[in-house]
Write an enzyme that holds these catalytic residues in place. Structure first.
Site, PDB file in Angstrom:
ATOM      1  N   ARG A 148       0.221  14.689  12.902  1.00  0.00           N
ATOM      2  CA  ARG A 148       0.544  14.513  11.492  1.00  0.00           C
ATOM      3  C   ARG A 148       0.517  15.818  10.690  1.00  0.00           C
ATOM      4  O   ARG A 148      -0.252  15.977   9.730  1.00  0.00           O
ATOM      5  CB  ARG A 148      -0.374  13.453  10.864  1.00  0.00           C
ATOM      6  CG  ARG A 148      -0.397  12.180  11.653  1.00  0.00           C
ATOM      7  CD  ARG A 148      -1.112  11.071  10.956  1.00  0.00           C
ATOM      8  NE  ARG A 148      -0.240  10.337  10.071  1.00  0.00           N
ATOM      9  CZ  ARG A 148      -0.618   9.267   9.382  1.00  0.00           C
ATOM     10  NH1 ARG A 148      -1.828   8.827   9.473  1.00  0.00           N
ATOM     11  NH2 ARG A 148       0.219   8.630   8.598  1.00  0.00           N
TER      12      ARG A 148
ATOM     13  N   ARG B 244      -8.517  -0.625   4.799  1.00  0.00           N
ATOM     14  CA  ARG B 244      -7.647   0.353   4.145  1.00  0.00           C
ATOM     15  C   ARG B 244      -6.285  -0.242   3.816  1.00  0.00           C
ATOM     16  O   ARG B 244      -5.621   0.205   2.890  1.00  0.00           O
ATOM     17  CB  ARG B 244      -7.437   1.567   5.061  1.00  0.00           C
ATOM     18  CG  ARG B 244      -8.709   2.317   5.350  1.00  0.00           C
ATOM     19  CD  ARG B 244      -8.422   3.509   6.188  1.00  0.00           C
ATOM     20  NE  ARG B 244      -7.519   4.389   5.443  1.00  0.00           N
ATOM     21  CZ  ARG B 244      -7.340   5.656   5.719  1.00  0.00           C
ATOM     22  NH1 ARG B 244      -7.977   6.205   6.719  1.00  0.00           N
ATOM     23  NH2 ARG B 244      -6.506   6.380   5.014  1.00  0.00           N
TER      24      ARG B 244
ATOM     25  N   LYS C 296       0.832  -1.207   0.000  1.00  0.00           N
ATOM     26  CA  LYS C 296       0.000   0.000   0.000  1.00  0.00           C
ATOM     27  C   LYS C 296       0.869   1.262   0.000  1.00  0.00           C
ATOM     28  O   LYS C 296       0.639   2.182  -0.770  1.00  0.00           O
ATOM     29  CB  LYS C 296      -0.907  -0.006   1.245  1.00  0.00           C
ATOM     30  CG  LYS C 296      -1.595   1.315   1.516  1.00  0.00           C
ATOM     31  CD  LYS C 296      -2.513   1.241   2.708  1.00  0.00           C
ATOM     32  CE  LYS C 296      -1.870   1.639   4.012  1.00  0.00           C
ATOM     33  NZ  LYS C 296      -1.633   3.082   4.198  1.00  0.00           N
ATOM     34  N   ASN C 297       1.863   1.280   0.872  1.00  0.00           N
ATOM     35  CA  ASN C 297       2.658   2.505   1.001  1.00  0.00           C
ATOM     36  C   ASN C 297       3.617   2.721  -0.160  1.00  0.00           C
ATOM     37  O   ASN C 297       4.259   3.759  -0.241  1.00  0.00           O
ATOM     38  CB  ASN C 297       3.425   2.511   2.336  1.00  0.00           C
ATOM     39  CG  ASN C 297       2.481   2.737   3.506  1.00  0.00           C
ATOM     40  OD1 ASN C 297       1.294   2.999   3.314  1.00  0.00           O
ATOM     41  ND2 ASN C 297       3.000   2.622   4.716  1.00  0.00           N
TER      42      ASN C 297
ATOM     43  N   ASP D 252       4.371   1.037  12.172  1.00  0.00           N
ATOM     44  CA  ASP D 252       3.181   0.362  11.640  1.00  0.00           C
ATOM     45  C   ASP D 252       3.054  -1.077  12.135  1.00  0.00           C
ATOM     46  O   ASP D 252       2.045  -1.738  11.849  1.00  0.00           O
ATOM     47  CB  ASP D 252       3.207   0.374  10.101  1.00  0.00           C
ATOM     48  CG  ASP D 252       2.829   1.737   9.535  1.00  0.00           C
ATOM     49  OD1 ASP D 252       2.478   2.632  10.324  1.00  0.00           O
ATOM     50  OD2 ASP D 252       2.887   1.908   8.305  1.00  0.00           O
TER      51      ASP D 252
ATOM     52  N   CYS E   4      -5.733   8.065   9.276  1.00  0.00           N
ATOM     53  CA  CYS E   4      -5.883   7.509  10.626  1.00  0.00           C
ATOM     54  C   CYS E   4      -5.428   8.532  11.657  1.00  0.00           C
ATOM     55  O   CYS E   4      -4.411   9.195  11.486  1.00  0.00           O
ATOM     56  CB  CYS E   4      -5.024   6.254  10.767  1.00  0.00           C
ATOM     57  SG  CYS E   4      -5.690   4.838   9.917  1.00  0.00           S
TER      58      CYS E   4
END
Ligand code: UD1
Length: 430
Positions: free
Chosen positions: A121, A410, A22-23, A318, A116
């Site tokens: 952030r 997600r 995903k990243n 993560d 999230c």
């Protein structure tokens, strides 16, 4: 709203192939905006975040299709440099589109991104770098930012922190700058290397990704704006996304927490070194072979004295929530210090409801292992925290229900099917 129902106590066993990261795919999709030709991206995971990113790209004029695991994007005719606030709010990674549009068209309007809630952030490092490259930034009402530059100048940018998103954003904008851009204290994550690979295929001269200094030789390509659309990179390129190291790490810990034996294929074990290192501390056996990892868990996991989350190649933030779940049932006391995000213990109160003994003091979690967890009715508050609850449910006595699974979707491709294929008893219910 659907939920996950898990009956705990089944040891995982079998083989699982890991999906694309995903990243890695999210910034690569943003980078496809730089190409006014066709970008074909293989090994795409089926995830809610990928769909949101595609919706954003389509909303500004891209043509995109997803067939099996391959995304084809045609970014030749972009109709707008203003990103839809509602979609951007859903996903923080959308911020990386900023660098691509600013570079290609000299302008972008975006709302502060969402995602999230695992910390404040901010995006100050992104904006500071764009300013240094010559962009003018205005913050306007309702949380919107506009960013404009007649010309971006290559710059020496020293990041205060090796932010993944800021590194990617600067890489994308710098492709179009006049002169050389150097990013020092750059993020070193494997996903940054994957982005470099994609950009190289497009013809960008770039080196250093994976180290703390990245150099981008800007091509001063942009001569046109949104109406003329001239002189951008234009090629048909094909790129295969790297495997998802966080998904792989999550399933390794799922194997360990259930006392299971499993093999993950289509992984890059080097990307998981810090996770494997800590797993071995728990006396879990790990066997590495080319692109696969075999795990054999002991009957009782040992504690880990101290884990600090750090930027790559340190232990990934993560993986921290999943690690807490696993250490909740390990012998002895373990300590985790979360150094990357300040609000990443939101899953802990849920684990405590299952019988875990965890004390949080600021960024430190002290986990006293218990023999068993009990199934409970739980709610996920973020993506990896949600995965942590799934892991806890897999080893708990009785039944666990997890609500808020839209967060889990997600980042995990049908997690219930993947785990069921390994022998877990888990279903999606309405
Ligand atoms: C990326 C990953 C996310 C991972 C994180 C850290 C993607 C899509 N997401 O997120 O899964 O958890 O890296 O490995 O790749 N910061 C600032 N100012 C900034 C930017 C960041 O203070 O301008 C701070 C953040 O608040 C955080 C830290 O830097 O405390 C790390 O953030 P960053 O590396 O930017 O993470 P993301 O790119 O958002």
């Amino acid at each position: 709203m659907s939920a996950l129902k898990i009956t705990g106590g089944y040891k995982l066993k079998g083989e699982l192939s890991i999906s694309g990261a995903k990243n890695a795919i999210l910034p690569i999709l943003a980078a496809a905006l730089i190409n006014s030709g066709i970008s074909i991206i293989e090994n795409s995971p089926h995830l809610a975040d990928v769909e949101i990113m595609l919706d954003i790209l389509i909303s500004i004029g891209c043509k995109a299709s997803l067939k099996n695991n391959t995304i084809t994007i045609d970014s030749s005719e972009i109709s707008s440099t203003e990103l839809p606030g509602d979609l951007v709010q859903k996903m923080r990674a959308s911020i990386v589109i900023m660098g691509a549009l600013l570079g290609r068209f000299g302008e972008v309007k975006i709302s502060y991104p969402g995602g999230c809630e695992i910390g404040l952030r901010p995006i100050d490092l992104h904006l500071k770098a764009f300013k240094q490259m010559g962009a003018e930034i205005h913050e306007i009402v309702h949380g919107y930012i506009t960013c404009k530059a007649n010309k971006l100048m290559g710059s020496e940018i020293s990041l205060d922190y090796p932010s993944v998103g800021a590194t990617e954003n600067i890489m994308l904008a710098a492709c179009f700058a006049e002169g050389v851009t150097t990013i020092t204290n750059a993020a070193k994550e494997p996903e940054i290397e994957d982005l470099q690979e994609f950009l190289r295929k497009l013809g960008v001269r770039i080196k250093g990704a994976g180290s703390s200094t990245i150099t981008i030789y800007g091509l001063n390509k942009r001569k046109g704006n949104i109406s003329t659309q001239t002189n951008t990179f234009k090629k048909e390129i094909c790129h295969k996304v790297i495997p998802d190291r966080i998904v792989a790490g999550t399933y390794l810990l799922a194997g360990a927490i259930t006392g299971g034996t499993l093999t993950l294929t289509n992984v890059n074990p080097a990307h998981l070194s810090s996770v494997i290192y800590k797993l071995r501390d728990t006396t879990t056996e790990i066997l590495i072979k080319n692109n696969s990892i075999k795990l054999k868990a002991p009957a009782h996991l040992k504690n880990i004295e101290l884990v600090r989350t750090l930027p790559y190649p340190g232990f990934p933030t993560d993986m921290q929530p999943q690690l807490i779940s696993m250490l909740s049932v390990a012998e002895g006391t373990s300590i985790i210090v979360e150094t990357v995000f300040e609000n990443r213990y939101r899953h802990v109160d849920q684990l405590i409801r299952m019988g875990a003994e965890i004390l949080i003091n600021d960024r430190t979690a002290v986990i006293k292992g218990v023999k068993r967890l009990s199934g409970a009715d739980l709610t996920a508050h973020d993506l990896r925290g949600g995965a942590a609850l799934v892991l806890a449910g897999l080893c708990a006595d009785g039944e666990t229900i997890i609500n808020g699974i839209e967060y889990i979707d997600r980042g995990y491709e049908s997690i219930e099917n993947q785990l069921s294929s390994l022998g877990a008893v888990i279903n999606r219910i309405n």
